[in-house]
Enzyme design. Structure first.
Site, PDB file in Angstrom:
ATOM      1  CB  THR A   6      -0.993   0.044   1.159  1.00  0.00           C
ATOM      2  OG1 THR A   6      -1.970  -0.887   0.877  1.00  0.00           O
ATOM      3  CG2 THR A   6      -1.633   1.350   1.385  1.00  0.00           C
ATOM      4  CB  SER A 161       2.684   2.682  -9.021  1.00  0.00           C
ATOM      5  OG  SER A 161       2.774   3.310 -10.285  1.00  0.00           O
ATOM      6  CB  CYS A 164       6.853   1.461  -3.756  1.00  0.00           C
ATOM      7  SG  CYS A 164       6.406   0.359  -2.404  1.00  0.00           S
ATOM      8  CB  THR A 167       2.961   1.071  -4.638  1.00  0.00           C
ATOM      9  OG1 THR A 167       3.225   1.238  -3.243  1.00  0.00           O
ATOM     10  CG2 THR A 167       1.940   2.088  -5.087  1.00  0.00           C
TER      11      THR A 167
END
EC number: 3.4.25.2
Length: 176
Positions: A6, A161, A164, A167
């Site tokens: 997340t 995104s 990470c 993500t």
């Protein structure tokens, strides 16, 4: 097995607040879901809450915050303080592994199990594994562009995104 996931990001600009989160859930070294919904509107749509950490723990804490919001008639700050007190003092709640990000029209709060309630200096707040990347991108966009809160959230989550591994680019964004 450790569940990781997340990025949740909130940005406020020009009286509008946008909160977005990605949809990836990772179990061990595998992605097991791409479209998880980690943000919700609470209290008659006046509060948006996102969580990072264990899904079950995050949802349990959201439910408790919703009950506190009802008890305190939508007063996010008071409800958050009471939740943080309970979270810190209750033997069961102390074991919950999640962070909450909660916003209304006035406040933007990070709520932790340590009893912390943090309101940022600037109207940008992020939690989760990609939170630092999203926050850095959002601050740069907030300070140097005229993009809307929603646009900043979209672009910043996209950047997170790309950096990470926990993500993805399947975003849910809510606004108040």
């Amino acid at each position: 097995m450790e569940v990781k996931a997340t990025t949740i990001l909130a940005v406020r600009r020009d009286g509008k607040t946008a909160v977005g989160g990605d949809g990836q859930v990772t179990l061990g070294s595998s992605v097991i879901k791409h479209t998880a919904r980690k943000i919700r509107k609470l209290y008659k749509g006046q509060v948006i809450v996102g969580f990072a950490g264990s899904a079950a723990d995050g949802l349990a804490l959201m439910e408790r915050l919703e009950a506190k919001l009802e008890e305190y008639r939508g007063n996010l700050l008071k409800a958050s303080v009471q939740l943080a007190k309970d979270w810190r003092m209750d033997k069961y709640l102390r074991r919950l592994e999640a962070l909450l990000l909660a916003v209304d029209r006035e406040h933007m709060l990070l709520i932790s199990g340590n009893g912390d309630i943090i309101e940022p200096d600037e109207p940008v707040l992020a939690i989760g594994s990609g939170g630092d990347y999203a926050r850095a991108a959002a601050l740069a966009l907030y300070r140097n562009t005229d993009l809307s809160a929603r646009e900043i959230v979209e672009k910043s989550l996209k950047i997170a995104s790309e950096i990470c591994i926990y993500t993805n680019d399947k975003f849910v964004i809510e606004e108040i």
